[in-house]
Design an enzyme around this catalytic site. Structure first.
Site, PDB file in Angstrom:
ATOM      1  CE  LYS A  50      -6.656  -8.146  -0.238  1.00  0.00           C
ATOM      2  NZ  LYS A  50      -7.406  -7.974   0.959  1.00  0.00           N
ATOM      3  CE  LYS A 100     -13.867  -3.846   2.259  1.00  0.00           C
ATOM      4  NZ  LYS A 100     -12.770  -3.622   3.213  1.00  0.00           N
ATOM      5  CE  LYS A 113      -4.370  -1.828   1.343  1.00  0.00           C
ATOM      6  NZ  LYS A 113      -5.602  -1.764   2.067  1.00  0.00           N
TER       7      LYS A 113
HETATM    8  N1  AQP Z   1     -10.093 -11.480  -1.550  1.00  0.00           N
HETATM    9  C1  AQP Z   1     -10.377 -11.905  -0.333  1.00  0.00           C
HETATM   10  N2  AQP Z   1     -10.622 -13.230  -0.123  1.00  0.00           N
HETATM   11  C2  AQP Z   1     -10.941 -13.679   1.133  1.00  0.00           C
HETATM   12  N3  AQP Z   1     -11.028 -12.847   2.223  1.00  0.00           N
HETATM   13  C3  AQP Z   1     -10.787 -11.538   2.038  1.00  0.00           C
HETATM   14  N4  AQP Z   1     -10.792 -10.476   2.880  1.00  0.00           N
HETATM   15  C4  AQP Z   1     -10.487  -9.357   2.197  1.00  0.00           C
HETATM   16  N5  AQP Z   1     -10.275  -9.637   0.900  1.00  0.00           N
HETATM   17  C5  AQP Z   1     -10.450 -10.989   0.771  1.00  0.00           C
HETATM   18  C6  AQP Z   1     -11.112 -10.578   4.298  1.00  0.00           C
HETATM   19  O1  AQP Z   1     -12.210  -9.723   4.572  1.00  0.00           O
HETATM   20  C7  AQP Z   1     -12.109  -9.229   5.902  1.00  0.00           C
HETATM   21  C8  AQP Z   1     -12.321  -7.749   5.911  1.00  0.00           C
HETATM   22  O2  AQP Z   1     -11.317  -7.108   5.153  1.00  0.00           O
HETATM   23  P1  AQP Z   1     -11.033  -5.573   5.405  1.00  0.00           P
HETATM   24  O3  AQP Z   1     -12.290  -4.818   5.379  1.00  0.00           O
HETATM   25  O4  AQP Z   1     -10.252  -5.412   6.637  1.00  0.00           O
HETATM   26  O5  AQP Z   1     -10.216  -5.068   4.219  1.00  0.00           O
HETATM   27  P2  AQP Z   1      -9.137  -5.624   3.310  1.00  0.00           P
HETATM   28  O6  AQP Z   1      -8.570  -6.923   3.747  1.00  0.00           O
HETATM   29  O7  AQP Z   1      -8.139  -4.565   3.129  1.00  0.00           O
HETATM   30  O8  AQP Z   1     -10.056  -5.806   2.058  1.00  0.00           O
HETATM   31  P3  AQP Z   1      -9.858  -5.311   0.616  1.00  0.00           P
HETATM   32  O9  AQP Z   1     -11.074  -5.724  -0.090  1.00  0.00           O
HETATM   33  O10 AQP Z   1      -8.577  -5.779   0.067  1.00  0.00           O
HETATM   34  O11 AQP Z   1      -9.854  -3.744   0.733  1.00  0.00           O
HETATM   35  P4  AQP Z   1      -8.832  -2.712   0.109  1.00  0.00           P
HETATM   36  O12 AQP Z   1      -8.965  -2.843  -1.345  1.00  0.00           O
HETATM   37  O13 AQP Z   1      -9.346  -1.412   0.645  1.00  0.00           O
HETATM   38  O14 AQP Z   1      -7.478  -3.064   0.622  1.00  0.00           O
HETATM   39  C9  AQP Z   1     -10.740  -9.663   6.427  1.00  0.00           C
HETATM   40  O15 AQP Z   1     -10.914 -10.780   7.272  1.00  0.00           O
HETATM   41  C10 AQP Z   1      -9.988 -10.055   5.178  1.00  0.00           C
HETATM   42  O16 AQP Z   1      -9.039 -11.075   5.430  1.00  0.00           O
END
Ligand code: AQP
Length: 327
Positions: A191, A194, A110
């Site tokens: 992965k 969001k 990031k």
């Molecule tokens: N691709 C994924 N597959 C399985 N689990 C996932 N999680 C996130 N992406 C995947 C799990 O979702 C929970 C909440 O995640 P978060 O809100 O803390 O954010 P994150 O992990 O940063 O999710 P994103 O979608 O990747 O957001 P951005 O794009 O903003 O960085 C966690 O338990 C995570 O493991």
């Protein structure tokens, strides 16, 4: 056993978040004392519009309830409503090494070496450790992208316990077999996320049927036409098999057998319908809950119950560290 987990209110909650984490939240509440947080302090590690953030907090809370988290069984609350998270994070930061934080892959990805990356992005895993340790959680259900953050949380807890006595419960991560890492639909080596630019790279829980069908039909696969689980050589097809298994409950070998000799088009079509069927009731419940007064009541009640636990933990932590004048 006590369970703790959280999701950032950053919009676009997708099937990766659902299949990796939220699905576990529902399963675990039948047998354990569960605490589920909307981690708004984590969300501001990247600048956010204030009005949007407030809305996103309510969106995630409504989604928790729409997927089946029951506020009568589990505590649902917003992180910043409980001051103990930020306070404990500071104490833990004083027990964390900059070297171990520099090794976190999420920070590296990031910040991309940018010196003007916010310090909060660097210390994010410490706040996450505080979230978990504040509630003496035994189990933390998350997607496998959080493995490293769970490890550092355990390391910090063990280090503090070695220095000060039995301050913290050392938690374990809980990762599912199918769904622990759902990949992007347009680039199955990354992965599902969001914040990815292309909305077709993910299926959000609130997408309508047309968008779900389009995202799956357009998903990247390969040209050999064989439906086989082989993440290294066939990441796109393997990702679709993983999603199919997570939604249907069928083991991957059974799905491979079912679609033997069938082309990708037919497989994708059936997977799209399976996904539409799984998400349609969630969307309907979400619409109702999001408009209801019960949502705000659940969060107010959740904050009160969470705070009671947090206040007790912080009194214990202050005692172990010798902080404050009062005993
Ligand atoms: N691709 C994924 N597959 C399985 N689990 C996932 N999680 C996130 N992406 C995947 C799990 O979702 C929970 C909440 O995640 P978060 O809100 O803390 O954010 P994150 O992990 O940063 O999710 P994103 O979608 O990747 O957001 P951005 O794009 O903003 O960085 C966690 O338990 C995570 O493991």
């Amino acid at each position: 056993m006590r369970v703790f987990s959280g999701v950032q209110p950053t919009g676009n909650i997708h099937i990766g978040n659902y299949l990796g984490a939220l699905r576990q939240f529902v399963e675990l509440q039948a047998e354990h004392a569960c605490i589920y947080c909307i981690v708004d302090l984590h969300a501001i590690t990247v600048p956010k519009d204030a009005t949007r953030l407030r809305e996103n907090i309510l969106d995630v809370a409504a989604l928790y309830m729409a997927v089946g988290v029951d506020p009568k069984k589990s505590i649902i609350f917003v992180q910043s409503d409980v001051p103990g998270h930020a306070e404990l994070a500071w104490i833990l930061m004083c027990n964390t090494y900059t070297g171990e934080l520099s090794r976190m892959t999420q920070f590296k990805e990031k910040s991309r070496g940018n010196e003007s990356a916010p310090a909060g992005l660097f210390t994010y895993p410490v706040l996450m450790a505080a979230d978990i340790l504040l509630y003496d959680a035994d189990i933390v259900p998350v997607g496998s992208d959080q493995r490293q953050h769970i490890e550092i949380c355990r390391d910090i807890a063990i280090r503090v316990n070695n220095r000060h006595g039995k301050v913290f419960v050392v938690p374990d991560g809980r990762f599912l077999k199918e769904g622990a890492r759902i990949m992007s639909l347009d680039n199955p080596t990354a992965k599902m996320s969001k914040s990815a630019e292309n909305p077709l790279s993910r299926i959000s829980l609130l997408d309508d049927a047309a968008k779900i069908r389009k995202s799956i039909m357009k998903s990247t696969t390969d040209s050999d036409g064989i439906i086989r689980f082989d993440p290294e050589n066939k990441p796109g097809v393997s990702n679709l098999l993983n999603i199919c298994s997570a939604f249907s409950g069928l083991p991957i070998p059974d799905i491979e057998k079912k679609y033997e000799g069938v082309g990708y088009g037919a497989f994708k079509k059936e997977l799209a319908e399976l996904t539409v069927d799984a998400l349609t009731p969630i969307r309907a419940r979400y619409d109702e809950i999001r408009r209801s007064e019960a949502l705000r009541e659940a969060l107010a009640d959740g904050a009160e119950r969470a705070n009671e636990i947090a206040v007790r933990t912080m009194a214990r932590v202050r005692d172990f560290f010798g902080l404050g004048a009062k005993r």
